[in-house]
Design an enzyme around this catalytic site. Structure first.
Site, PDB file in Angstrom:
ATOM      1  NE  ARG A  62       4.620   1.756  -0.918  1.00  0.00           N
ATOM      2  CZ  ARG A  62       5.381   1.986   0.147  1.00  0.00           C
ATOM      3  NH1 ARG A  62       6.435   2.759   0.035  1.00  0.00           N
ATOM      4  NH2 ARG A  62       5.097   1.472   1.326  1.00  0.00           N
ATOM      5  CE  LYS A  97      11.933  -2.267  -5.290  1.00  0.00           C
ATOM      6  NZ  LYS A  97      12.684  -3.324  -5.976  1.00  0.00           N
ATOM      7  CG  ASN A 149       0.340   2.213   3.652  1.00  0.00           C
ATOM      8  OD1 ASN A 149      -0.710   2.301   3.044  1.00  0.00           O
ATOM      9  ND2 ASN A 149       1.493   2.679   3.196  1.00  0.00           N
ATOM     10  N   GLY A 150      -0.556  -1.154   6.452  1.00  0.00           N
ATOM     11  CA  GLY A 150      -0.274  -2.047   7.582  1.00  0.00           C
ATOM     12  C   GLY A 150      -1.482  -2.926   7.890  1.00  0.00           C
ATOM     13  CD1 TRP A 180      -0.052  -5.717  -3.359  1.00  0.00           C
ATOM     14  CD2 TRP A 180      -0.243  -6.620  -1.315  1.00  0.00           C
ATOM     15  NE1 TRP A 180       0.446  -7.000  -3.406  1.00  0.00           N
ATOM     16  CE2 TRP A 180       0.344  -7.576  -2.171  1.00  0.00           C
ATOM     17  CE3 TRP A 180      -0.466  -6.968   0.010  1.00  0.00           C
ATOM     18  CZ2 TRP A 180       0.716  -8.851  -1.746  1.00  0.00           C
ATOM     19  CZ3 TRP A 180      -0.096  -8.238   0.448  1.00  0.00           C
ATOM     20  CH2 TRP A 180       0.486  -9.157  -0.437  1.00  0.00           C
ATOM     21  CD  GLU A 217      10.900 -11.236  -8.177  1.00  0.00           C
ATOM     22  OE1 GLU A 217      10.766 -10.784  -7.038  1.00  0.00           O
ATOM     23  OE2 GLU A 217      11.882 -10.936  -8.887  1.00  0.00           O
ATOM     24  CE  LYS A 234      14.544 -10.397  -9.858  1.00  0.00           C
ATOM     25  NZ  LYS A 234      15.064 -10.249  -8.588  1.00  0.00           N
ATOM     26  CG  HIS A 286      20.675 -36.133  -5.947  1.00  0.00           C
ATOM     27  ND1 HIS A 286      21.021 -37.451  -5.820  1.00  0.00           N
ATOM     28  CD2 HIS A 286      21.842 -35.437  -5.882  1.00  0.00           C
ATOM     29  CE1 HIS A 286      22.345 -37.552  -5.665  1.00  0.00           C
ATOM     30  NE2 HIS A 286      22.859 -36.337  -5.708  1.00  0.00           N
ATOM     31  CB  CYS A 311      -0.880   0.024   1.229  1.00  0.00           C
ATOM     32  SG  CYS A 311      -1.911  -1.424   1.411  1.00  0.00           S
ATOM     33  CD  GLU A 331      17.801 -12.275  -7.580  1.00  0.00           C
ATOM     34  OE1 GLU A 331      17.235 -12.887  -6.665  1.00  0.00           O
ATOM     35  OE2 GLU A 331      17.420 -11.164  -7.974  1.00  0.00           O
TER      36      GLU A 331
HETATM   37  C1  G6P Z   1       9.596  -8.198  -2.012  1.00  0.00           C
HETATM   38  C2  G6P Z   1      10.204  -7.624  -3.281  1.00  0.00           C
HETATM   39  C3  G6P Z   1      11.524  -8.323  -3.573  1.00  0.00           C
HETATM   40  C4  G6P Z   1      12.460  -8.204  -2.386  1.00  0.00           C
HETATM   41  C5  G6P Z   1      11.812  -8.727  -1.103  1.00  0.00           C
HETATM   42  C6  G6P Z   1      12.626  -8.345   0.114  1.00  0.00           C
HETATM   43  O1  G6P Z   1       9.208  -9.508  -2.220  1.00  0.00           O
HETATM   44  O2  G6P Z   1       9.310  -7.782  -4.356  1.00  0.00           O
HETATM   45  O3  G6P Z   1      12.122  -7.734  -4.700  1.00  0.00           O
HETATM   46  O4  G6P Z   1      13.625  -8.921  -2.642  1.00  0.00           O
HETATM   47  O5  G6P Z   1      10.521  -8.124  -0.924  1.00  0.00           O
HETATM   48  O6  G6P Z   1      12.608  -6.959   0.234  1.00  0.00           O
HETATM   49  P1  G6P Z   1      13.722  -6.085   0.913  1.00  0.00           P
HETATM   50  O7  G6P Z   1      13.251  -4.664   0.709  1.00  0.00           O
HETATM   51  O8  G6P Z   1      13.735  -6.475   2.363  1.00  0.00           O
HETATM   52  O9  G6P Z   1      14.999  -6.357   0.237  1.00  0.00           O
END
Ligand code: G6P
Length: 613
Positions: free
Chosen positions: A27, A608, A100-101, A74, A493, A490, A509, A2, A486
């Site tokens: 976000r 985000k 928010n929260g 969100w 996501e 990506k 395995h 949010c 990673e």
């Molecule tokens: C969310 C974001 C990711 C990020 C993760 C941890 O899932 O979409 O891109 O890696 O949070 O966030 P941080 O701000 O703690 O690195």
């Protein structure tokens, strides 16, 4: 997650709010809304979908309000729809609130309010809070500020809120616990408020970060900050060090692509001023006071989530290799709910781009309770994690807007690399000559990434071939194993293709059972200590008719002749190779997502900054 934006001052509030909401889109959200205070009346507009949908809804309105609040939601409590979108209004329309929260005890509070005659139209915890404030306002005949303070004292959970009271025009009230809020001080008689600085930066550089349990009462003429228990506080004004171009696309189609291409610069910014000009020293100012103890540590526990957790895995390999300190890497969300063994002899490194991830913050709290020394590696200056940790290092990658983290990852790894080299030198595990060589190599990385980025067009072609695949496997060994994970993250996501990152040798395995001509396999197969082994792994895939895309060391004809596609990276010390090998994987996921028509910068369901657990 949010987003919050608010304005009070002499200008028309609407363009500031709608523009601010657009800045907050990164976000991640699923509905948006605005409330404007004009002519003793509060008008609310809200809509499921994008900010553009809200804008379309409001296009025929004649709006001249000079006070207002806006929100991107969100969904947590209740599905994303027009009714659950913020702002929410209290039953008698006295208060309008954005939040928010999460209010954890909302069910209990809601039942209490229902028993007092309140009825609810939405499924949200926010509507419970706004009614709770109204309830105390009327029952105790207090002013808006006191009603807010009483209500918040009954709330368990996290919040960043901004509200307007119909009976007290010309005023915004904001409060924070857990979810960040920043107040911008405008030119004259105006204030901005937002959940992060992005909606504010084009209007002012002077900001105040609200601390936990702080309340702000804002009118055009005055800003009062106090604790929720009514203790007056002296606001601490900070200067934002980001410019407007840092939060705009600057000619790139997407923020993600811009941020991938920024990496030569962002890595330079991460080590700028920290590497001595003769390469003989590294100075991490924020660690100076803990360094002597840290170098004697028996164990370091790294806690993080998502991409930051992958950076932590690279950190484990680096610190164990160069500093010979045992490292464990934990998901913050797991660490906080199991019964971890930890005491005052332990060091914890919390890694976070945003500095606001709820699970990481909770894990830090637990580690502190157990007596550990907690260090932060964060990107967002002034965020919560740097404030909750005793020492730390900012990554200085600049604002990262694309939800899929790219430049923050390489900046985090750069910090961990500097820490590992520095600890190794302090402990005399690496010689001065070796140290100097490694630092020189680190210094050369940005230039090598600039060269590497020239593969962009080739990767676009590879993306065209594989864009309709439904599964991908990413394999790597040693430092390249976290890179494989990673790279797979990506792709998942932003393109919504299922992908798994695996240690290459573990493939036999299990994942090998999946291999056929429809399963592309991405190998990170550079010339490092497991080079010969990974050649065997590639052969195992080829024998089963799998397509192989390999990231290889420049000029490696052996692997080039074995695989379907290859991407060459410049040579670099093995302990820095991941800073290069991740780049083509970021680009591959980007181009596949674009070709599939996905919303690259705001992938569905993702946020985000994950400020709820
Ligand atoms: C969310 C974001 C990711 C990020 C993760 C941890 O899932 O979409 O891109 O890696 O949070 O966030 P941080 O701000 O703690 O690195």
């Amino acid at each position: 997650m949010c987003g919050i934006v608010g304005y009070i001052g002499g200008r028309n509030a609407y363009p500031i709010l709608i523009n601010g909401l657009k800045r907050l889109e990164y976000r991640g959200y699923d509905s948006a809304g605005i409330a404007l205070f004009d002519n003793n009346q509060i008008n609310i507009y809200k809509k499921r979908g994008k900010v553009a949908d809200l804008e379309a809804l409001m296009k025929d309105e004649k709006i001249k309000a000079k006070i207002g609040i806006g929100h991107t939601r969100w969904a947590t409590h209740g599905e994303p729809n027009d009714i659950n979108a913020h702002p929410h209004t209290s039953q008698d329309k006295i208060f309008t609130l954005i939040h928010n929260g999460i209010i954890e005890n909302y069910e209990t509070l809601k039942n209490k309010l229902i028993s007092k005659g309140y009825r609810f139209t939405s499924d949200t915890d926010t509507e419970v809070l706004v009614n709770l404030i109204e309830y105390f306002y009327k029952k105790d005949s207090v002013d808006a500020e006191l009603a807010v303070r009483i209500a918040l004292s009954r709330v368990i959970g996290a919040y960043g809120i901004v509200l307007m009271c119909k009976d007290e025009p010309g005023k915004l009230i904001a409060a924070r616990k857990g979810s960040p809020l920043v107040i911008g001080i405008g030119d004259k008689d105006e204030y901005f408020i937002a959940s992060d600085a992005t909606p504010i930066v084009e209007y002012t550089k002077s900001v105040i970060y609200l601390n936990n349990d702080n309340l702000a009462i804002i009118t055009c003429k005055q800003l009062i900050i106090k604790t929720i228990d009514n203790l007056a506080l002296e606001p601490e004004i900070k200067k934002l060090d980001i410019g407007i171009d840092a939060i705009e696309k600057n000619g790139f189609d997407h923020f993600m692509l811009k941020e991938i291409f920024e990496q030569p610069q962002s890595i330079r910014d991460t080590f700028r001023g920290r590497i001595s000009p003769n390469f003989k020293d590294i100075r991490l100012g924020g660690l100076v006071k803990v360094l002597p103890e840290l170098s004697k540590a028996r164990r370091i526990v790294i806690i993080a989530c998502g991409t930051s957790w992958h950076a932590g895995l690279v950190g484990e390999y680096l610190i164990e290799e160069f500093a010979r300190i045992s490292v464990e890497v934990e998901y913050a969300s797991e660490f906080r709910y199991r019964c971890p063994i930890m005491d005052k002899n332990d060091f914890v490194i919390a890694i976070s781009q945003s500095g606001e991830t709820a699970d990481t913050l909770a894990a830090i709290e637990l580690a502190k309770q157990k007596g550990a020394t907690v260090i932060g590696i964060c990107n967002v200056v002034g965020s919560s994690i740097p404030r909750e940790t005793v020492a730390g290092v900012y990554t200085h990658a600049g604002p990262e807007i694309g939800v899929a983290s790219t430049k923050a990852f390489t900046a985090q790894v750069t910090v961990l690399t500097m820490m590992a080299y520095l600890l190794g030198k302090e402990k005399k595990i690496i010689s001065d000559e070796k140290f100097e060589h490694l630092v020189k190599e680190l210094y050369s990385v940005p230039e090598k990434i600039s060269q590497l980025l020239e593969v962009n067009e080739k990767i676009k072609e590879i993306a065209e071939i594989y864009k309709d695949s439904t599964n991908f496997l990413y394999l790597g060994r040693g430092y390249q194993y976290p890179v494989a994970m990673e790279g797979a993250l990506k792709l998942k996501e932003i393109s919504y293709i299922h992908a798994e990152g695996y240690p290459a040798a573990e493939m036999k395995h299990g994942p090998i059972a999946l291999i056929d001509k429809n399963m592309p396999v991405v190998f990170i197969a550079i010339k490092d200590k497991t080079y010969e082994k990974i050649i065997s792994n590639i052969q195992e895939i080829k024998a089963r008719k799998g397509d192989v895309i390999a990231v290889i060391t420049k000029g490696d004809e052996t692997i080039k002749n074995m695989v379907d596609h290859c991407i060459e990276i410049p040579e670099v010390d093995e302990s820095l190779s991941h800073l290069l090998t991740i780049i083509p994987l970021q680009l591959l996921s980007y181009h596949i997502a674009v070709k599939r028509g996905c919303n690259v910068d705001q992938p569905r369901n993702l946020a985000k900054s994950v400020t709820v657990e």
